[in-house]
Design an enzyme around this catalytic site. Structure first.
Site, mmCIF file in Angstrom:
data_model
loop_
_atom_site.group_PDB
_atom_site.id
_atom_site.type_symbol
_atom_site.label_atom_id
_atom_site.label_comp_id
_atom_site.label_asym_id
_atom_site.label_seq_id
_atom_site.Cartn_x
_atom_site.Cartn_y
_atom_site.Cartn_z
ATOM 1 N N THR A 138 7.098 -6.940 -36.543
ATOM 2 C CA THR A 138 7.761 -5.629 -36.496
ATOM 3 C C THR A 138 8.100 -5.345 -35.032
ATOM 4 O O THR A 138 9.156 -5.772 -34.567
ATOM 5 C CB THR A 138 6.876 -4.505 -37.085
ATOM 6 O OG1 THR A 138 5.592 -4.538 -36.480
ATOM 7 C CG2 THR A 138 6.740 -4.670 -38.584
ATOM 8 N N LYS B 27 0.362 -10.683 -37.419
ATOM 9 C CA LYS B 27 1.246 -9.731 -36.750
ATOM 10 C C LYS B 27 0.414 -8.534 -36.320
ATOM 11 O O LYS B 27 -0.585 -8.203 -36.963
ATOM 12 C CB LYS B 27 2.406 -9.293 -37.633
ATOM 13 C CG LYS B 27 2.009 -8.492 -38.817
ATOM 14 C CD LYS B 27 2.622 -7.118 -38.957
ATOM 15 C CE LYS B 27 3.044 -6.447 -37.724
ATOM 16 N NZ LYS B 27 2.954 -4.950 -37.877
ATOM 17 N N THR C 182 -6.819 -4.636 -39.502
ATOM 18 C CA THR C 182 -5.967 -3.836 -38.621
ATOM 19 C C THR C 182 -4.624 -4.472 -38.309
ATOM 20 O O THR C 182 -4.077 -4.260 -37.253
ATOM 21 C CB THR C 182 -6.679 -3.559 -37.274
ATOM 22 O OG1 THR C 182 -6.930 -4.790 -36.623
ATOM 23 C CG2 THR C 182 -7.949 -2.814 -37.491
ATOM 24 N N GLU D 247 1.676 -3.141 -28.108
ATOM 25 C CA GLU D 247 2.921 -2.428 -27.811
ATOM 26 C C GLU D 247 2.957 -1.979 -26.354
ATOM 27 O O GLU D 247 2.149 -1.172 -25.921
ATOM 28 C CB GLU D 247 3.072 -1.232 -28.749
ATOM 29 C CG GLU D 247 3.487 -1.685 -30.132
ATOM 30 C CD GLU D 247 3.553 -0.577 -31.170
ATOM 31 O OE1 GLU D 247 4.096 -0.837 -32.248
ATOM 32 O OE2 GLU D 247 3.059 0.516 -30.900
ATOM 33 N N THR E 250 13.936 5.116 -35.245
ATOM 34 C CA THR E 250 15.370 5.311 -34.969
ATOM 35 C C THR E 250 16.032 4.010 -34.560
ATOM 36 O O THR E 250 15.385 3.007 -34.364
ATOM 37 C CB THR E 250 15.574 6.370 -33.870
ATOM 38 O OG1 THR E 250 14.803 5.989 -32.740
ATOM 39 C CG2 THR E 250 15.155 7.712 -34.367
#
EC number: 2.3.1.35
Lengths: 393, 393
Positions: free
Chosen positions: A142, A168, A179, A265, A393
């Site tokens: 992702t 992932k 998790t 991230e 978005t």
């Protein structure tokens, strides 16, 4: 990919934006002994609800997984969609519905685009002839920036076998639980009851000791399939072969877990947090997790600021037993704190040098007992905020 | 400032960078009945250790507070410095050492610049003739962008009195505890044993229901001084006057708490998180805090993204009892979720409009019982990361 009896496939089903693989399939030519660990979140995605029910039999022959849509908070419609996905795959493969596991990852609260999945499944099944585990590892990404895979070759009673895993991660990374998504395949023959036990333990010692942002997702799933096609005598608890399997499995899971943290991230740092000298292992874990999850600690890592005070503060509120006047703290081998106070001298300068490294260790010795724990975490950067402010978005 | 018998002073002691007030003094002309609530962090700053000991007597006549340096993790030297600061102030004021409270906020792990404090205390005491509570509210600011003050006028048995409070917050804002510095002064006469109780309860209902970043500091201190100079008959538990005092005190603390959230480090949003229908109040609090502390939820607020799925995920891992198929969720008055699934229609559009507001409410109804709780939180922005990556530099 020399994992005997396994085939793989990955296609574009247009669940995500066009141009990216988003549907993967793992298939064993024979029903495999299987075990799974799933999210502890009480809000469970539809495929997790289905998966927990199906894994009880200890058998699995196929895993179908999509990215781009979590199929979570989708109610009865979501359960129907998960079941239909399973049925489509089972029919395409000519196997029983009950040995198919379904997994999803992505945005919560949107229904799966089933018409696109229906159209994609035949291509997915065809793709098994030419596919690879690598393809599946890319199809489950992702916000991951690289695909995560780890492979080990081992032997049992002289017979070679392989353990291969993909995962992932990126966001929503936090115990308790797998998790994230992780799928492990091995051609070893393994006793089911012991596989379940060792897989659960190995998850605890890998995916449950990492933290990116302290959020536990609705979709966390970790599955292992052992199809026995290597032809080894079945590995059973208490044997030397079992110990080899355990250590290699754990190495695969830990490597995947560490890759997840490295790809956290927006992560610019990979940090090992070790607590020593705690009154208990439970205390050590609490303290390590409090440090790993502190936004103030993580932003200091991002700023390359040797701000050991925030680490002591996090240890102090962790719930672990602490005597503030005994604590020692190190950045790699640079001692910053002794008896709870700054060591002084050029420690600030040397500590700052450590913080500039891409990977470093923070070690806190509580000097109260023998409890130890290590967790892995990343920093908190502008990029983390950007990724998660704009995710949908 | 009509709080009878109180004087205030604030000076530059050069603990912080030059040009900013960083040393404040609150003085009551007579010894005041006092109560305090302090950090639950096991790593306690030196002034907190001293303050907890001294408040046991239930008396206080002066509070000296510096910003720029937390005097935490400073060992025996830190305790000596806190005691010396107290002694300097007591001598300057001609009062007993034991009725002075010392508070510090700022960087952890550095020793106080005592030579500068020694030089500043005489100026600080002189300043009482012309100082104001407003000055002290500015002297305690660290990364705060505005000073926080709240004042209420009340009556007891027809005699007017005043409750005035100041606070500092910004980062490291999280229960359990006052989680910042707050100093409340009132000229009301109040029974000490009841003041202690009502102050503790009021802290629970204000500073303990806000969260900026989930970190509990080493220095959190909340103090109240009631000097009785208003001349009212002593307010005692169980009377109408006690109820008035309680509600006005709580209003002062809640207003300060909300100002702290509005001024959360890098905050661009002020969000009220309300959980209804929980099985218990404890469950409601757990769920509300999990949402308020989720980095994923907070970044979505920053991104003005009506990502209700992350809120449900946080509720799901909070530890509260949850039936995923019954949950309802609202952004202000826009219902986004019914029976655990998206309400559809134009809810996405309307929800996104709500998220664009500077202040809004998230309401989650678990539909399981009568438990309710509300907490206040901010978003997680680039600016939070910037402030905390660079804090010491």
């Amino acid at each position: 990919m020399p994992v005997k009896g396994f085939k793989f496939s990955a296609v574009e089903a247009a669940v995500k934006k066009p141009g990216r693989l988003d549907l993967g399939l793992i298939f064993s030519e024979v029903p495999a002994v299987a075990a799974g660990v799933f999210t502890t979140n009480k809000v469970k995605a539809a495929p997790v609800v289905l998966g927990i029910e199906r894994i009880k039999d200890g058998l699995c022959q196929a895993i179908v997984v999509n990215s781009g849509n979590a199929n979570a908070c989708t109610g009865i419609r979501g359960m129907d969609d998960a079941r239909e996905t399973s049925r489509l795959v089972a029919e395409g493969l000519g196997i029983a519905d009950e040995v198919v596991q379904v997994a999803s990852t992505g945005v919560i609260g949107q229904v799966l685009p089933m018409e696109r999945l229906r159209a994609a499944v035949p291509k997915l099944v065809e793709g098994l002839e030419s596919g690879s585990l690598d393809g599946v590892s890319r199809a489950i990404m992702t916000t991951d920036t690289f695909a995560k895979m780890e492979i080990r070759q081992c032997e049992a009673a002289g017979v070679p076998y392989t353990i291969a895993g993909i995962a992932k991660g990126a966001g929503m990374i936090m115990p308790n639980m797998a998790t994230m998504l992780a799928f492990i395949v091995t051609d070893a023959a393994v006793e089911q009851s012991w596989l379940k036990k060792v897989f659960s333990e190995s998850n605890d010692a890998s995916f449950n000791i990492i933290s990116v942002d302290g959020d536990t997702s609705t979709n966390d799933t970790s599955l292992i399939l052992a199809n026995g096609m290597a032809g080894n005598p079945t590995i059973r608890e208490g044997t030397g072969d079992a110990e080899t399997f355990r250590s290699q499995l754990q190495a695969v899971l830990l490597a995947l877990a560490q890759q997840i943290v490295r790809d956290g991230e927006g992560a610019t740092k990979f940090v090992e947090i070790s607590i020593k000298g705690a009154q208990s292992v439970a205390d050590a874990k609490k303290a390590a997790m409090a440090v790993a999850n502190s936004s103030l600690v993580k932003t200091a890592f991002f700023g390359q600021d040797a701000n050991w005070g925030r680490i002591l503060a996090a240890v102090g509120y962790s719930g672990a037993e602490v005597d503030a006047d005994r604590i020692e703290l190190f950045f790699d081998d640079v001692q910053m704190v002794r008896n709870g106070v700054f060591t002084g001298g050029n420690a600030e300068e040397k500590g700052s040098e450590v913080l500039k490294r891409k990977e470093f260790a923070v070690t806190v010795d509580l000097k109260l007992g023998q409890g130890e724990a290590t967790v892995y975490t990343s920093d908190l950067s502008y990029e983390y905020v950007k990724i998660n402010a704009d995710y949908r978005t």
